[in-house]
Scaffold this motif. Structure first.
Motif, mmCIF file in Angstrom:
data_model
loop_
_atom_site.group_PDB
_atom_site.id
_atom_site.type_symbol
_atom_site.label_atom_id
_atom_site.label_comp_id
_atom_site.label_asym_id
_atom_site.label_seq_id
_atom_site.Cartn_x
_atom_site.Cartn_y
_atom_site.Cartn_z
ATOM 1 N N GLN A 192 -16.450 -4.097 -4.428
ATOM 2 C CA GLN A 192 -15.607 -5.286 -4.351
ATOM 3 C C GLN A 192 -14.890 -5.569 -5.662
ATOM 4 N N ALA A 193 -15.419 -5.043 -6.773
ATOM 5 C CA ALA A 193 -14.776 -5.248 -8.072
ATOM 6 C C ALA A 193 -13.770 -4.160 -8.413
ATOM 7 N N LEU A 194 -13.656 -3.158 -7.559
ATOM 8 C CA LEU A 194 -12.814 -2.001 -7.855
ATOM 9 C C LEU A 194 -11.389 -2.269 -7.364
ATOM 10 N N ALA A 195 -10.645 -3.048 -8.122
ATOM 11 C CA ALA A 195 -9.291 -3.445 -7.744
ATOM 12 C C ALA A 195 -8.481 -3.706 -9.011
ATOM 13 N N PRO A 196 -7.150 -3.747 -8.913
ATOM 14 C CA PRO A 196 -6.305 -3.879 -10.106
ATOM 15 C C PRO A 196 -6.674 -5.011 -11.056
ATOM 16 N N PRO A 197 -7.119 -6.198 -10.583
ATOM 17 C CA PRO A 197 -7.449 -7.244 -11.562
ATOM 18 C C PRO A 197 -8.546 -6.844 -12.550
ATOM 19 N N PHE A 198 -9.420 -5.907 -12.172
ATOM 20 C CA PHE A 198 -10.445 -5.463 -13.122
ATOM 21 C C PHE A 198 -9.787 -4.857 -14.347
ATOM 22 N N TRP A 199 -8.848 -3.921 -14.137
ATOM 23 C CA TRP A 199 -8.181 -3.278 -15.269
ATOM 24 C C TRP A 199 -7.292 -4.262 -16.023
ATOM 25 N N ALA A 200 -6.670 -5.176 -15.290
ATOM 26 C CA ALA A 200 -5.800 -6.147 -15.948
ATOM 27 C C ALA A 200 -6.587 -7.018 -16.921
ATOM 28 N N GLU A 201 -7.812 -7.408 -16.567
ATOM 29 C CA GLU A 201 -8.623 -8.269 -17.428
ATOM 30 C C GLU A 201 -9.409 -7.479 -18.468
ATOM 31 N N ALA A 202 -9.859 -6.272 -18.100
ATOM 32 C CA ALA A 202 -10.721 -5.514 -19.008
ATOM 33 C C ALA A 202 -9.942 -4.832 -20.121
ATOM 34 N N GLY A 203 -8.722 -4.370 -19.832
ATOM 35 C CA GLY A 203 -7.972 -3.630 -20.831
ATOM 36 C C GLY A 203 -8.706 -2.359 -21.231
ATOM 37 N N GLU A 204 -8.778 -2.093 -22.529
ATOM 38 C CA GLU A 204 -9.436 -0.878 -23.007
ATOM 39 C C GLU A 204 -10.943 -0.899 -22.751
ATOM 40 N N ALA A 205 -11.514 -2.088 -22.531
ATOM 41 C CA ALA A 205 -12.950 -2.183 -22.295
ATOM 42 C C ALA A 205 -13.352 -1.639 -20.928
ATOM 43 N N ALA A 206 -12.382 -1.325 -20.087
ATOM 44 C CA ALA A 206 -12.708 -0.758 -18.772
ATOM 45 C C ALA A 206 -13.340 0.620 -18.901
ATOM 46 N N GLU A 207 -12.907 1.383 -19.901
ATOM 47 C CA GLU A 207 -13.407 2.754 -20.026
ATOM 48 C C GLU A 207 -14.911 2.754 -20.287
ATOM 49 N N GLY A 208 -15.609 3.597 -19.537
ATOM 50 C CA GLY A 208 -17.049 3.692 -19.659
ATOM 51 C C GLY A 208 -17.808 2.885 -18.628
ATOM 52 N N TRP A 209 -17.133 1.978 -17.931
ATOM 53 C CA TRP A 209 -17.811 1.226 -16.885
ATOM 54 C C TRP A 209 -18.070 2.129 -15.686
ATOM 55 N N HIS A 210 -19.063 1.746 -14.889
ATOM 56 C CA HIS A 210 -19.435 2.513 -13.708
ATOM 57 C C HIS A 210 -19.252 1.657 -12.457
ATOM 58 N N PHE A 211 -18.955 2.337 -11.363
ATOM 59 C CA PHE A 211 -18.848 1.678 -10.068
ATOM 60 C C PHE A 211 -19.673 2.454 -9.051
ATOM 61 N N VAL A 212 -20.391 1.725 -8.228
ATOM 62 C CA VAL A 212 -21.142 2.344 -7.146
ATOM 63 C C VAL A 212 -20.443 1.965 -5.844
ATOM 64 N N THR A 213 -20.121 2.977 -5.035
ATOM 65 C CA THR A 213 -19.314 2.771 -3.837
ATOM 66 C C THR A 213 -19.953 3.474 -2.647
ATOM 67 N N PRO A 214 -19.546 3.084 -1.434
ATOM 68 C CA PRO A 214 -20.031 3.805 -0.250
ATOM 69 C C PRO A 214 -19.224 5.045 0.091
ATOM 70 N N TRP A 215 -18.120 5.326 -0.624
ATOM 71 C CA TRP A 215 -17.275 6.457 -0.251
ATOM 72 C C TRP A 215 -17.461 7.634 -1.203
ATOM 73 N N CYS A 216 -17.368 8.818 -0.614
ATOM 74 C CA CYS A 216 -17.558 10.044 -1.392
ATOM 75 C C CYS A 216 -16.236 10.521 -1.977
ATOM 76 N N ASP A 217 -16.335 11.453 -2.890
ATOM 77 C CA ASP A 217 -15.158 12.098 -3.484
ATOM 78 C C ASP A 217 -15.139 13.548 -3.003
ATOM 79 N N PRO A 218 -14.302 13.900 -2.014
ATOM 80 C CA PRO A 218 -14.301 15.275 -1.489
ATOM 81 C C PRO A 218 -14.003 16.326 -2.548
ATOM 82 N N ASP A 219 -13.262 15.962 -3.592
ATOM 83 C CA ASP A 219 -12.983 16.930 -4.649
ATOM 84 C C ASP A 219 -14.240 17.302 -5.428
#
Length: 673
Positions: A546-573
């Protein structure tokens, strides 16, 4: 955008006009919408052009050709009327801003952003050129910035041409070069009206070579769109904009559209629908028999293999056709999740058509609710009323889930939920299949990821409290799951949702937390990330989908790097067993799979299996399909699909996937079971 004035029409075809967006060389563009539908950009041709010799057939050919080209980053024609007294064409509406406005307001864009922008636009042009066409009007003003990625407009209505002439595709690349130069340098490569060599003194060295190549005077030495896709490298669009620009974009997308007033409901006599006039399509992708076969390991096949299987098709009984509906947010704040589901559904349905192994035909019907609960309820009623629709995948968000479950329940229509988890178990949810594991099981997976992957020994919890609320204690399940693991669970901090995260960050740092789990909306996650960095926190930050959306990057700025997100969707790559699907997705859409593409593909195949099994023993019905789905099971690309009698997920997993924010977007780390 300006308000409508008395001379302006209030209705064109099925659309009601809300405001004027822009004026072009041949027409005026309005923002408009149908009753209950998403907003569109409606281009209305001026009368002097309508009556100009040769204009009408040229515009008609233009629109007809454009409608056969679909790409995520290309804004193309949804519907049109080229036969009436008023000529118009409707396109998906993106609030902007345009690239020139963004640059004028915030200055040149960072190198990473320019690369993402260039790669996306190159992919759109590759799709145009692959269709044997050229755009012919690629310029900065036709680039709109959206929260998830840029969009290229001006296609289908600007005089597209076949690319048979050697100069047409290179002309598009020249236009792209000017787009990149403006984005990177903050000013045009040429002074207005100038004919001299381009001035690229302010273009960063990392971009200079590719911009110079696009602007080469000799068309034959300019790179192709495919060359640029490889050169600029594909990037995940998450957090693609710098914080200040991201805030501007989010504000524009959040701004309400003008409301219809009573006078706006009157009919415009000159614009009434005529017999044969085409209404807006709810199905953005035309049905194509793509040469994509995804067999038991999701292996992509093409060419002769496809032809051989096509000859062995099982002919469906005459007229027997069933529809799988998709209700998704395709134009709202979570469009990246909805688009992923749309792409997965499209690939699966096209694959079933090529395989021809079913005793009936399967089609899909896509309805965009824009992530709005009111429009979501209208979309649900529309799909439920279509007797050919046997099951629906969606909706995208929890907010819409609350508004649609009862609609589908009353219609006894199976609802396969992938990204939305906002379904209870009470009345009105009897037909829901919860494609995501339940909260308790997901919490156990998060607890294991905190310990095994992030190495946490002391975990802090931040759960924002809505204004006037008391909190929902979503962190309690994870706290319980950590019991007995040796990990210390600190007390939960519950700051106001829109408040300052500084005190929470200072307390967590003082308590020596080495990981922080945040459960709340994206803007709060971004503010927490920035506050933790300012407080000297060196541990791991973790948040949910639920936090994985553009406002996260807009507020975090450079502090976004290194954060982790847990999601229900896989990455086929990242999953070797799913890379065949990833290759097929690239072949069909020209981009890597977005979130929930693989899960939506699995859902269609699961639904088709159940429909075929039930069709062999009795007439297929919605009511019977609900029971049949809950009794079935299938190993998919993302996870095993299996459900209990109440529609809860009971498969073997994986339950969750861990991603880390890097300079290029999201990087897959691990799966949790």
């Amino acid at each position: 955008m300006r308000d409508l004035e008395p001379p302006d029409p209030r209705r064109i075809g099925a659309y009601r006009l809300l405001a004027q967006l822009a004026e072009g060389r041949t027409g005026v563009v309005h923002v408009a919408r149908t009753q209950g539908g998403p907003p569109v950009a409606l281009k209305v041709i001026r009368p002097e052009h309508v009556h100009a010799p040769g204009f009408r057939p040229r515009f008609e050919r233009d629109v007809a050709a454009a409608r056969h080209v679909r790409h995520r980053y290309l804004v193309t024609v949804m519907a049109a009327d080229t036969a009436g007294r008023i000529i118009w064409a409707a396109y998906p509406h993106f609030p902007g801003p345009t690239l020139p406005r963004a640059v004028a307001t915030r200055g040149p864009l960072p190198v990473r952003t320019v690369r993402i922008l260039g790669a996306a636009l190159a992919q759109a042009l590759r799709a145009v050129h692959a269709a044997g066409l050229s755009h012919r009007d690629v310029r900065p003003g036709h680039v709109l910035l959206a929260p998830d990625a840029p969009r290229l407009t001006g296609f289908g209505g600007s005089g597209i041409l076949p690319t048979g002439r050697d100069t047409e595709a290179p002309r598009d690349i020249l236009g792209l070069g000017h787009v990149l130069a403006l984005a990177a340098a903050g000013r045009p490569a040429h002074a207005p009206g100038g004919e001299e060599a381009p001035d690229l003194a302010d273009v960063p060295r990392a971009l200079l070579e590719v911009v110079q190549a696009c602007l080469a005077a000799d068309p034959l030495v300019r790179p192709t769109a495919a060359d640029l896709c490889a050169e600029l490298a594909e990037r995940r669009p998450f957090g693609w904009l710098p914080p200040a620009v991201a805030r501007d974009v989010v504000e524009r997308y959040a701004a309400p559209l003008p409301a219809l007033c009573a006078a706006d409901t009157r009919e415009d006599p000159a614009a009434k629908e005529r017999p044969g006039e085409e209404r807006p399509s709810t199905r953005p992708f035309p049905r194509r028999r793509a040469a994509l076969l995804l067999g038991a390991g999701a292996l992509a096949l093409a060419g002769a293999g496809t032809a051989g299987l096509a000859r062995r098709r099982t002919k469906a009984p005459r007229g027997e056709r069933y529809v799988i509906g998709l209700q998704a947010d395709l134009t709202g704040p979570h469009a990246v999740l909805g688009t992923g589901q749309e792409h997965g559904v499209t690939i699966a349905v096209e694959e079933l058509a090529v395989l021809g192994t079913l005793p009936f035909a399967v089609d899909t019907r896509v309805v965009d609710d824009g992530g709005d609960p009111r429009h979501g309820a209208e979309a649900a009623r529309e799909l439920a009323a279509d007797k050919a629709v046997m099951a629906v995948i969606g909706p995208t968000t929890d907010a819409v889930a609350d508004a649609v479950a009862a609609v589908y329940g009353r219609a006894r229509l199976p609802l396969f939920a992938l990204s939305a988890a906002g379904f209870g178990t009470g009345p009105g949810t009897e037909t829901v299949l919860r494609g995501r594991p339940g909260a308790a099981r997901a919490a156990r997976a998060v607890a294991r990821l905190l310990g095994a992957e992030l190495g946490a020994a002391r975990v802090g919890f931040v759960e924002p409290v809505p204004d006037g609320g008391t909190g929902t204690r979503r962190t309690d399940a994870v706290r319980t799951a950590l019991g007995g693991s040796g990990v210390t669970a600190l007390p939960t901090v519950r700051p106001p949702a829109a408040g300052d995260m500084g005190p929470a960050a200072a307390w967590l740092t003082a308590e020596h937390a080495d990981a922080v789990l945040y459960t709340g909306p994206p803007a709060g996650a971004g503010r927490l990330a920035a506050a933790l960095r300012a407080a000297g926190f060196t541990g791991a930050g973790l948040a949910g989908q639920q936090a994985l959306a553009p406002p996260f990057w807009a507020e975090a700025g450079e502090a976004a790097e290194g954060w982790h997100f847990v999601t229900p969707w896989c990455d086929p790559d990242a999953d070797p067993a799913a890379r065949g699907f990833a290759a097929a997705h690239r072949g069909r859409f020209g981009i890597r799979p977005d979130p929930y593409a693989a899960e939506a593909y699995d859902a269609v195949r699961f639904l088709a299996d159940a429909m075929a099994r039930l069709r062999g023993s009795a007439a297929l019905s919605r009511r019977g399909l609900v029971d049949g789905l809950r009794a079935g099971a299938r190993w998919g690309i993302g996870r095993q699909l299996a459900f209990d009698a109440a529609g809860n997920y009971t498969g073997a997993g994986p339950v969750a996937y861990l991603y880390r924010v890097t300079g290029d977007g999201l990087e897959y780390r691990a799966a949790g079971v």
